[in-house]
Scaffold this active site. Structure first.
Site, PDB file in Angstrom:
ATOM      1  N   ASP A  33       0.849  -1.198   0.000  1.00  0.00           N
ATOM      2  CA  ASP A  33       0.000   0.000   0.000  1.00  0.00           C
ATOM      3  C   ASP A  33       0.885   1.248   0.000  1.00  0.00           C
ATOM      4  N   THR A  36      -1.635   6.533   0.654  1.00  0.00           N
ATOM      5  CA  THR A  36      -2.113   7.844   0.221  1.00  0.00           C
ATOM      6  C   THR A  36      -2.985   8.392   1.356  1.00  0.00           C
ATOM      7  N   ALA A  80      -6.424   1.444  -5.372  1.00  0.00           N
ATOM      8  CA  ALA A  80      -7.002   2.332  -6.393  1.00  0.00           C
ATOM      9  C   ALA A  80      -7.212   3.712  -5.788  1.00  0.00           C
ATOM     10  N   THR A 121     -15.795  -2.374  -9.694  1.00  0.00           N
ATOM     11  CA  THR A 121     -16.978  -1.687  -9.200  1.00  0.00           C
ATOM     12  C   THR A 121     -18.133  -1.815 -10.194  1.00  0.00           C
ATOM     13  N   ASP A 122     -19.358  -1.687  -9.669  1.00  0.00           N
ATOM     14  CA  ASP A 122     -20.529  -1.685 -10.563  1.00  0.00           C
ATOM     15  C   ASP A 122     -20.577  -0.413 -11.419  1.00  0.00           C
ATOM     16  N   GLU A 123     -19.794   0.612 -11.026  1.00  0.00           N
ATOM     17  CA  GLU A 123     -19.849   1.894 -11.760  1.00  0.00           C
ATOM     18  C   GLU A 123     -19.337   1.779 -13.192  1.00  0.00           C
ATOM     19  N   TYR A 148     -13.150   8.539 -12.410  1.00  0.00           N
ATOM     20  CA  TYR A 148     -12.916   7.341 -11.585  1.00  0.00           C
ATOM     21  C   TYR A 148     -13.416   6.084 -12.283  1.00  0.00           C
ATOM     22  N   LYS A 152     -11.468   2.642 -13.813  1.00  0.00           N
ATOM     23  CA  LYS A 152     -11.755   1.277 -13.333  1.00  0.00           C
ATOM     24  C   LYS A 152     -12.182   0.407 -14.522  1.00  0.00           C
ATOM     25  N   ARG A 191     -19.203  10.249   6.215  1.00  0.00           N
ATOM     26  CA  ARG A 191     -19.222  11.723   6.284  1.00  0.00           C
ATOM     27  C   ARG A 191     -20.415  12.196   7.105  1.00  0.00           C
ATOM     28  N   GLN A 192     -21.569  11.600   6.846  1.00  0.00           N
ATOM     29  CA  GLN A 192     -22.774  12.068   7.544  1.00  0.00           C
ATOM     30  C   GLN A 192     -22.736  11.676   9.022  1.00  0.00           C
ATOM     31  N   TYR A 205     -26.411  15.648  -1.572  1.00  0.00           N
ATOM     32  CA  TYR A 205     -26.244  16.225  -2.908  1.00  0.00           C
ATOM     33  C   TYR A 205     -27.619  16.290  -3.598  1.00  0.00           C
ATOM     34  N   ASN A 247     -30.455   8.138  -1.436  1.00  0.00           N
ATOM     35  CA  ASN A 247     -29.576   8.819  -0.474  1.00  0.00           C
ATOM     36  C   ASN A 247     -30.356   9.529   0.628  1.00  0.00           C
ATOM     37  N   ARG A 271     -23.397  16.658  -7.437  1.00  0.00           N
ATOM     38  CA  ARG A 271     -22.156  16.228  -8.101  1.00  0.00           C
ATOM     39  C   ARG A 271     -22.357  16.325  -9.621  1.00  0.00           C
TER      40      ARG A 271
HETATM   41  P1  NAD Z   1      -9.898   3.370  -0.396  1.00  0.00           P
HETATM   42  O1  NAD Z   1      -9.758   4.654  -1.115  1.00  0.00           O
HETATM   43  O2  NAD Z   1     -10.486   3.340   0.964  1.00  0.00           O
HETATM   44  O3  NAD Z   1      -8.457   2.651  -0.291  1.00  0.00           O
HETATM   45  C1  NAD Z   1      -7.569   2.589  -1.374  1.00  0.00           C
HETATM   46  C2  NAD Z   1      -6.242   2.079  -0.848  1.00  0.00           C
HETATM   47  O4  NAD Z   1      -5.326   1.975  -1.956  1.00  0.00           O
HETATM   48  C3  NAD Z   1      -5.580   3.012   0.177  1.00  0.00           C
HETATM   49  O5  NAD Z   1      -5.064   2.284   1.261  1.00  0.00           O
HETATM   50  C4  NAD Z   1      -4.468   3.696  -0.620  1.00  0.00           C
HETATM   51  O6  NAD Z   1      -3.364   4.093   0.182  1.00  0.00           O
HETATM   52  C5  NAD Z   1      -4.096   2.582  -1.584  1.00  0.00           C
HETATM   53  N1  NAD Z   1      -3.445   3.101  -2.810  1.00  0.00           N
HETATM   54  C6  NAD Z   1      -3.867   4.142  -3.591  1.00  0.00           C
HETATM   55  N2  NAD Z   1      -3.001   4.322  -4.604  1.00  0.00           N
HETATM   56  C7  NAD Z   1      -2.045   3.360  -4.485  1.00  0.00           C
HETATM   57  C8  NAD Z   1      -0.900   3.016  -5.242  1.00  0.00           C
HETATM   58  N3  NAD Z   1      -0.540   3.713  -6.343  1.00  0.00           N
HETATM   59  N4  NAD Z   1      -0.145   1.965  -4.834  1.00  0.00           N
HETATM   60  C9  NAD Z   1      -0.478   1.261  -3.726  1.00  0.00           C
HETATM   61  N5  NAD Z   1      -1.544   1.553  -2.954  1.00  0.00           N
HETATM   62  C10 NAD Z   1      -2.324   2.581  -3.337  1.00  0.00           C
HETATM   63  O7  NAD Z   1     -10.686   2.421  -1.381  1.00  0.00           O
HETATM   64  P2  NAD Z   1     -11.821   1.318  -1.114  1.00  0.00           P
HETATM   65  O8  NAD Z   1     -13.127   1.986  -1.021  1.00  0.00           O
HETATM   66  O9  NAD Z   1     -11.349   0.418  -0.054  1.00  0.00           O
HETATM   67  O10 NAD Z   1     -11.788   0.549  -2.525  1.00  0.00           O
HETATM   68  C11 NAD Z   1     -10.875  -0.542  -2.719  1.00  0.00           C
HETATM   69  C12 NAD Z   1     -11.149  -1.168  -4.076  1.00  0.00           C
HETATM   70  O11 NAD Z   1     -12.502  -1.621  -4.128  1.00  0.00           O
HETATM   71  C13 NAD Z   1     -10.990  -0.218  -5.252  1.00  0.00           C
HETATM   72  O12 NAD Z   1     -10.401  -0.924  -6.320  1.00  0.00           O
HETATM   73  C14 NAD Z   1     -12.403   0.203  -5.596  1.00  0.00           C
HETATM   74  O13 NAD Z   1     -12.524   0.550  -6.944  1.00  0.00           O
HETATM   75  C15 NAD Z   1     -13.156  -1.066  -5.278  1.00  0.00           C
HETATM   76  N6  NAD Z   1     -14.584  -0.892  -4.922  1.00  0.00           N
HETATM   77  C16 NAD Z   1     -14.953  -0.049  -3.909  1.00  0.00           C
HETATM   78  C17 NAD Z   1     -16.293   0.039  -3.541  1.00  0.00           C
HETATM   79  C18 NAD Z   1     -16.747   0.936  -2.400  1.00  0.00           C
HETATM   80  O14 NAD Z   1     -17.950   1.033  -2.171  1.00  0.00           O
HETATM   81  N7  NAD Z   1     -15.863   1.589  -1.658  1.00  0.00           N
HETATM   82  C19 NAD Z   1     -17.250  -0.720  -4.225  1.00  0.00           C
HETATM   83  C20 NAD Z   1     -16.830  -1.565  -5.271  1.00  0.00           C
HETATM   84  C21 NAD Z   1     -15.493  -1.655  -5.593  1.00  0.00           C
HETATM   85  O1  DAU Z   2     -20.739   1.663  -6.556  1.00  0.00           O
HETATM   86  C1  DAU Z   2     -19.456   1.403  -6.059  1.00  0.00           C
HETATM   87  C2  DAU Z   2     -18.739   2.710  -5.802  1.00  0.00           C
HETATM   88  O2  DAU Z   2     -19.314   3.269  -4.633  1.00  0.00           O
HETATM   89  C3  DAU Z   2     -17.233   2.542  -5.642  1.00  0.00           C
HETATM   90  O3  DAU Z   2     -16.698   2.100  -6.860  1.00  0.00           O
HETATM   91  C4  DAU Z   2     -16.575   3.871  -5.239  1.00  0.00           C
HETATM   92  O4  DAU Z   2     -15.204   3.696  -5.006  1.00  0.00           O
HETATM   93  C5  DAU Z   2     -17.245   4.375  -3.976  1.00  0.00           C
HETATM   94  O5  DAU Z   2     -16.711   5.636  -3.617  1.00  0.00           O
HETATM   95  C6  DAU Z   2     -18.751   4.489  -4.201  1.00  0.00           C
HETATM   96  O6  DAU Z   2     -19.037   5.530  -5.164  1.00  0.00           O
HETATM   97  P1  DAU Z   2     -20.204   6.616  -4.928  1.00  0.00           P
HETATM   98  O7  DAU Z   2     -19.879   7.806  -5.723  1.00  0.00           O
HETATM   99  O8  DAU Z   2     -21.530   5.966  -5.087  1.00  0.00           O
HETATM  100  O9  DAU Z   2     -19.973   6.863  -3.337  1.00  0.00           O
HETATM  101  P2  DAU Z   2     -19.999   8.186  -2.420  1.00  0.00           P
HETATM  102  O10 DAU Z   2     -19.846   7.684  -1.013  1.00  0.00           O
HETATM  103  O11 DAU Z   2     -19.063   9.207  -2.879  1.00  0.00           O
HETATM  104  O12 DAU Z   2     -21.484   8.699  -2.625  1.00  0.00           O
HETATM  105  C7  DAU Z   2     -22.625   7.884  -2.422  1.00  0.00           C
HETATM  106  C8  DAU Z   2     -23.865   8.691  -2.833  1.00  0.00           C
HETATM  107  O13 DAU Z   2     -24.070   9.750  -1.882  1.00  0.00           O
HETATM  108  C9  DAU Z   2     -23.723   9.360  -4.177  1.00  0.00           C
HETATM  109  O14 DAU Z   2     -24.994   9.344  -4.824  1.00  0.00           O
HETATM  110  C10 DAU Z   2     -23.331  10.812  -3.839  1.00  0.00           C
HETATM  111  C11 DAU Z   2     -24.034  11.039  -2.521  1.00  0.00           C
HETATM  112  N1  DAU Z   2     -23.372  11.961  -1.565  1.00  0.00           N
HETATM  113  C12 DAU Z   2     -22.042  11.780  -1.299  1.00  0.00           C
HETATM  114  C13 DAU Z   2     -21.408  12.584  -0.367  1.00  0.00           C
HETATM  115  C14 DAU Z   2     -19.933  12.408  -0.070  1.00  0.00           C
HETATM  116  C15 DAU Z   2     -24.131  12.919  -0.892  1.00  0.00           C
HETATM  117  O15 DAU Z   2     -25.356  13.069  -1.109  1.00  0.00           O
HETATM  118  N2  DAU Z   2     -23.500  13.703   0.056  1.00  0.00           N
HETATM  119  C16 DAU Z   2     -22.173  13.573   0.343  1.00  0.00           C
HETATM  120  O16 DAU Z   2     -21.668  14.310   1.221  1.00  0.00           O
END
Ligand code: NAD
Ligand code: DAU
Length: 332
Positions: A33, A36, A80, A121-123, A148, A152, A191-192, A205, A247, A271
């Site tokens: 890792d 970051t 990522a 991700t599903d995105e 983003y 992916k 955040r919330q 948002y 949301n 957004r």
């Molecule tokens: P996160 O942002 O919490 O963590 C990302 C981690 O990757 C951090 O520890 C960061 O330091 C590390 N990192 C970033 N750049 C790097 C680099 N160049 N080399 C090595 N390490 C690095 O992310 P997360 O939410 O845990 O997501 C992890 C994975 O799951 C991602 O691939 C994301 O696309 C995927 N994903 C996330 C979600 C979600 O809801 N959070 C849903 C589906 C898929």
């Molecule tokens: O679907 C999987 C994805 O889910 C992952 O691939 C991403 O890494 C992960 O960040 C997440 O993406 P979203 O953009 O859906 O997540 P986020 O938490 O940023 O926002 C969730 C929803 O809430 C989105 O519709 C935006 C909204 N939002 C977000 C923030 C930060 C708000 O309404 N208020 C906020 O303050």
């Protein structure tokens, strides 16, 4: 004993996966890792040193990556840049880590013939209309919206090409929105919760009508381990737990569980390019591998997550001010 290399294991889902593997298996884990702003070593601090090694480095650094891949039995790639709002502000690190980082890892895995699982991700499928009865399946066309999700999608396509062209022993999973402990305070749910804990009103948002399909991070981890152990090489599996919520409903639930009026939030500017709705059809994962979510009750999981943030202020507080300063600049 299996030697697993987990990239991004100090982040939200990666650290939850490492905890899960240590609890459920006798595998040894090496985490790579870059630490970051999103990485936090404290997320791994309670794990036994005899089972988990940490290497500080960049997944796009071929020297480090080759050395670690050479001694691994399997690689699970979580690392990522992950936040949509950051990607709109500055896409460059997303290209570096998500595309070049994945390419670097794929070349090492190809060289040493190591089993690889790609976390996505599903995105990558874009979004669905709010009134569409359909959900994403493994056959849905790629149609990403943000910097983003496009990086992916690019990384998924690299994996697919490396499987076909070089016979890489790989699988891919695309999961919906995760929640649970160790999630960075930039993301919606933490955040919330932390806003409320600090006496600030949650920020929604737009009108808050956008829908996300929530899954507990532990359910994501159990699905990934299942795919790693029993998934068919070359296949993609969608991971989701039928957790669709808009949301506004989620913010109202957080406020109510935390003992405040359900409407005690602020509507802030939306957004750019905000995806409307994500929804996963996980039939393939359920039917082929027999996977089932263990935390299907979102309200219960949310209440437990709120308790975790209440009990772990020292984990999240250091990142809160900088995160809110970033959002303040965006007017969000
Ligand atoms: P996160 O942002 O919490 O963590 C990302 C981690 O990757 C951090 O520890 C960061 O330091 C590390 N990192 C970033 N750049 C790097 C680099 N160049 N080399 C090595 N390490 C690095 O992310 P997360 O939410 O845990 O997501 C992890 C994975 O799951 C991602 O691939 C994301 O696309 C995927 N994903 C996330 C979600 C979600 O809801 N959070 C849903 C589906 C898929
Ligand atoms: O679907 C999987 C994805 O889910 C992952 O691939 C991403 O890494 C992960 O960040 C997440 O993406 P979203 O953009 O859906 O997540 P986020 O938490 O940023 O926002 C969730 C929803 O809430 C989105 O519709 C935006 C909204 N939002 C977000 C923030 C930060 C708000 O309404 N208020 C906020 O303050």
């Amino acid at each position: 004993m299996t030697q697993l290399l987990v990239t991004g294991g100090a982040g939200f889902i990666g650290s939850n996966f490492v905890h899960y593997v240590i609890e459920q298996t006798d595998h040894h884990v090496t985490v790579l890792d870059k630490l970051t702003y999103a990485g936090n070593l404290a997320s791994l601090s309670e794990l036994p040193h005899s089972r988990v090694d940490f290497v500080h480095g960049d997944v796009a650094d071929a020297g480090i990556v080759e050395k670690l891949v050479a001694s691994a039995d399997a690689v699970v790639h979580y690392a990522a840049e992950t936040h949509n709002d950051n990607s709109l502000n500055d896409p460059q690190p997303f290209l570096h880590t998500n595309v070049v980082g994945t390419f670097t890892l794929l070349e090492a895995v190809r060289k040493y013939g190591v089993r690889y699982h790609h976390i996505s991700t599903d995105e990558v499928y874009g979004d669905l209309e709010l009134d569409d009865s359909g959900r994403f399946t493994e056959a849905s066309p790629y149609n990403p919206s943000s910097p983003y999700s496009s990086t992916k999608a690019g990384s998924d396509l690299l994996v697919r090409a490396w499987m076909r062209s070089y016979g890489l022993q790989a699988t891919i999973s695309n999961c919906s929105n995760n929640y649970g402990p160790y999630q960075h305070v930039e993301k919606f749910i933490p955040r919330q919760i932390t806003n409320v804990l600090r006496g600030t009103r949650p920020r929604l948002y737009g009108e808050g009508l956008n829908v996300r399909d929530w899954i507990h991070a532990d359910d994501h981890s159990s699905a990934v381990l299942e795919i790693l152990e029993k998934g068919r090489i070359g296949e993609t599996y969608l991971i989701g737990a039928d957790g669709e919520k808009d949301n506004k409903t989620v913010v109202e639930l957080i406020l109510t569980i935390m003992g405040l009026d359900a409407d005690a939030y602020e509507n802030v500017p939306d957004r750019t390019g905000h995806d409307l709705r994500y929804a996963i059809d996980a039939t393939k994962l359920r039917d082929e591998l027999g996977w089932r979510p263990r935390y299907p009750d979102f309200e219960q999981g949310l209440a437990a997550t709120i308790e975790w943030y209440r009990d772990h202020e020292s984990w999240w507080a250091p990142a809160k001010d900088a995160t809110e300063a970033f959002y303040a600049r965006l007017g969000q």
